[in-house]
Write an enzyme that holds these catalytic residues in place. Structure first.
Site, mmCIF file in Angstrom:
data_model
loop_
_atom_site.group_PDB
_atom_site.id
_atom_site.type_symbol
_atom_site.label_atom_id
_atom_site.label_comp_id
_atom_site.label_asym_id
_atom_site.label_seq_id
_atom_site.Cartn_x
_atom_site.Cartn_y
_atom_site.Cartn_z
ATOM 1 N N GLU A 24 6.854 -6.149 6.673
ATOM 2 C CA GLU A 24 6.549 -5.391 7.888
ATOM 3 C C GLU A 24 6.888 -6.157 9.165
ATOM 4 O O GLU A 24 6.863 -5.575 10.245
ATOM 5 C CB GLU A 24 5.063 -5.011 7.899
ATOM 6 C CG GLU A 24 4.704 -4.038 6.787
ATOM 7 C CD GLU A 24 3.209 -3.763 6.691
ATOM 8 O OE1 GLU A 24 2.846 -2.600 6.557
ATOM 9 O OE2 GLU A 24 2.412 -4.715 6.753
ATOM 10 N N GLY A 93 0.240 5.724 5.686
ATOM 11 C CA GLY A 93 0.370 7.030 5.064
ATOM 12 C C GLY A 93 0.244 8.123 6.117
ATOM 13 O O GLY A 93 -0.590 8.026 7.016
ATOM 14 N N VAL A 182 -4.880 5.169 0.113
ATOM 15 C CA VAL A 182 -5.130 6.597 -0.115
ATOM 16 C C VAL A 182 -3.934 7.186 -0.851
ATOM 17 O O VAL A 182 -2.798 7.143 -0.343
ATOM 18 C CB VAL A 182 -5.382 7.317 1.227
ATOM 19 C CG1 VAL A 182 -5.631 8.804 0.989
ATOM 20 C CG2 VAL A 182 -6.562 6.684 1.949
ATOM 21 N N MET A 203 -4.932 0.388 6.622
ATOM 22 C CA MET A 203 -6.054 -0.430 6.182
ATOM 23 C C MET A 203 -6.451 -1.552 7.143
ATOM 24 O O MET A 203 -7.267 -2.402 6.783
ATOM 25 C CB MET A 203 -5.742 -1.007 4.785
ATOM 26 C CG MET A 203 -5.486 0.086 3.751
ATOM 27 S SD MET A 203 -5.013 -0.509 2.106
ATOM 28 C CE MET A 203 -6.541 -1.244 1.557
ATOM 29 N N GLU A 204 -5.872 -1.598 8.344
ATOM 30 C CA GLU A 204 -6.155 -2.723 9.247
ATOM 31 C C GLU A 204 -6.431 -2.332 10.700
ATOM 32 O O GLU A 204 -7.192 -3.009 11.401
ATOM 33 C CB GLU A 204 -4.971 -3.726 9.251
ATOM 34 C CG GLU A 204 -4.686 -4.395 7.930
ATOM 35 C CD GLU A 204 -3.797 -3.556 7.020
ATOM 36 O OE1 GLU A 204 -3.162 -2.596 7.519
ATOM 37 O OE2 GLU A 204 -3.765 -3.826 5.799
ATOM 38 N N ASP A 227 4.677 6.928 3.357
ATOM 39 C CA ASP A 227 4.234 7.814 2.267
ATOM 40 C C ASP A 227 3.346 8.871 2.888
ATOM 41 O O ASP A 227 3.011 8.798 4.070
ATOM 42 C CB ASP A 227 3.471 6.986 1.217
ATOM 43 C CG ASP A 227 2.248 6.310 1.802
ATOM 44 O OD1 ASP A 227 1.205 6.958 1.856
ATOM 45 O OD2 ASP A 227 2.353 5.141 2.249
HETATM 46 N N1 SAH Z 1 -0.285 -2.234 -4.074
HETATM 47 C C1 SAH Z 1 0.182 -2.601 -2.766
HETATM 48 C C2 SAH Z 1 -0.983 -2.497 -1.845
HETATM 49 C C3 SAH Z 1 -0.557 -2.118 -0.512
HETATM 50 S S1 SAH Z 1 -1.858 -1.544 0.442
HETATM 51 C C4 SAH Z 1 0.812 -3.969 -2.853
HETATM 52 O O1 SAH Z 1 0.993 -4.420 -3.939
HETATM 53 O O2 SAH Z 1 1.202 -4.589 -1.845
HETATM 54 C C5 SAH Z 1 -0.961 -0.627 1.629
HETATM 55 C C6 SAH Z 1 -0.629 -1.330 2.915
HETATM 56 O O3 SAH Z 1 0.176 -0.453 3.694
HETATM 57 C C7 SAH Z 1 -1.848 -1.623 3.769
HETATM 58 O O4 SAH Z 1 -1.625 -2.782 4.527
HETATM 59 C C8 SAH Z 1 -1.984 -0.361 4.640
HETATM 60 O O5 SAH Z 1 -2.277 -0.685 5.987
HETATM 61 C C9 SAH Z 1 -0.623 0.350 4.569
HETATM 62 N N2 SAH Z 1 -0.601 1.706 3.965
HETATM 63 C C10 SAH Z 1 0.560 2.372 3.699
HETATM 64 N N3 SAH Z 1 0.297 3.559 3.109
HETATM 65 C C11 SAH Z 1 -1.051 3.655 2.972
HETATM 66 C C12 SAH Z 1 -1.921 4.634 2.393
HETATM 67 N N4 SAH Z 1 -1.443 5.737 1.831
HETATM 68 N N5 SAH Z 1 -3.268 4.392 2.403
HETATM 69 C C13 SAH Z 1 -3.756 3.259 2.963
HETATM 70 N N6 SAH Z 1 -2.968 2.297 3.512
HETATM 71 C C14 SAH Z 1 -1.638 2.469 3.531
#
Ligand code: SAH
Length: 264
Positions: A24, A93, A182, A203-204, A227
């Protein structure tokens, strides 16, 4: 650690630039290395990269994922590195019905969608602070939106062709944050019902906005939609992150930092 030991060399106070994941940030640290050289300070298990990039003194770092990680990191940016303001870039998302993969959302306000101390306090309100929605700094958000608009105007058609997305749109409004990825139609629909004006979920962001609010530090958040927070989210997120996220961050941050350097 004093700020004198860790602050960026020369000039005014630096800008804090954060993301959760390395993809990012795009090539920001490499661009800093080429422009001014980089001094890296490790603090609280994170690396803070100090230098000048696209003409602007910055401290660049990765928060990792989630609200606690983000709050700890932005707190260090404020206290150990004396940043003047904070900008966060990353993916999210899409929640708003008009928000598509490849669009960009710049936050006007942020809320923690998983915070609920009811019935003692209204749902979403941070207990004892009395705030449910934290405002982004409007001037900084305007600058970020202007840089994003310029990027999309100049590179949007090429991006859409290259990545097979629609022509990217820039949205302004509410971003919601919580400690969940989500990834189901039911979960995203529940968020739409609870917070009908939400454009994107991540998430931040709201954690950063809360800490910045409490310390009076301006902040702004920009998110590219990776997404649509439904059952396709894990695969869409993963491919967007590896193939596309860095291109957006590079294009947006370059224009934002150049404009900031010119404005002094
Ligand atoms: N399994 C992933 C976890 C990523 S968490 C890994 O292995 O890296 C997703 C990250 O992208 C978080 O930092 C959040 O801020 C963002 N994000 C993107 N799409 C999201 C969604 N649908 N729900 C929550 N956070 C999302």
């Amino acid at each position: 650690m004093s700020t004198a030991q860790t602050g960026a060399a020369g000039g005014g106070r630096p800008l804090g630039v954060m993301a959760a994941l390395p993809q990012e940030l795009g090539d920001l640290v490499e661009a800093m290395r080429a422009e001014s050289g980089v001094r890296t300070v490790t603090h609280g298990r994170r690396d803070y990269h100090l230098g000048t990039v696209h003409g602007a003194p910055c401290v660049v770092t990765l928060a990792r994922i989630g609200k606690v990680a983000a709050a700890a990191t932005v707190s260090a940016l404020i206290h150990a590195f004396d940043v003047e303001a904070v900008v966060f870039t990353g993916v999210a998302g899409g929640v708003g019905r008009e928000v598509r993969i490849g669009d960009v959302v710049v936050a006007d306000s942020l809320t923690q969608h998983d915070l609920d101390a009811s019935p003692l306090f209204p749902r979403f309100e941070v207990p004892l602070l009395g705030v449910a929605r934290f405002a982004a700094d409007q001037g900084l958000a305007d600058q970020l939106a202007a840089a994003t608009g310029k990027f999309v105007a100049e590179e949007g058609p090429a991006l859409a062709a290259r990545f097979g997305t629609q022509l990217p749109q820039v949205h302004r409004g509410l971003i919601i944050s919580g400690d969940q990825f989500v990834a189901s139609a039911a979960a995203v629909e529940a968020l739409r019902e609870a917070l009908p004006d939400a454009l994107a979920v991540e998430m931040e962001g709201a954690a950063i906005a809360q800490v910045c609010h409490e310390y009076g530090v301006p902040c702004a958040i920009v998110r590219t939609i990776s997404d649509t927070a439904d059952a396709h989210a894990p695969t869409s997120f993963a491919s967007f992150l590896t193939e596309i996220a860095g291109t957006y961050s590079n294009g947006i941050l370059k224009r934002f930092l150049q404009a900031r350097a010119v404005a002094g």
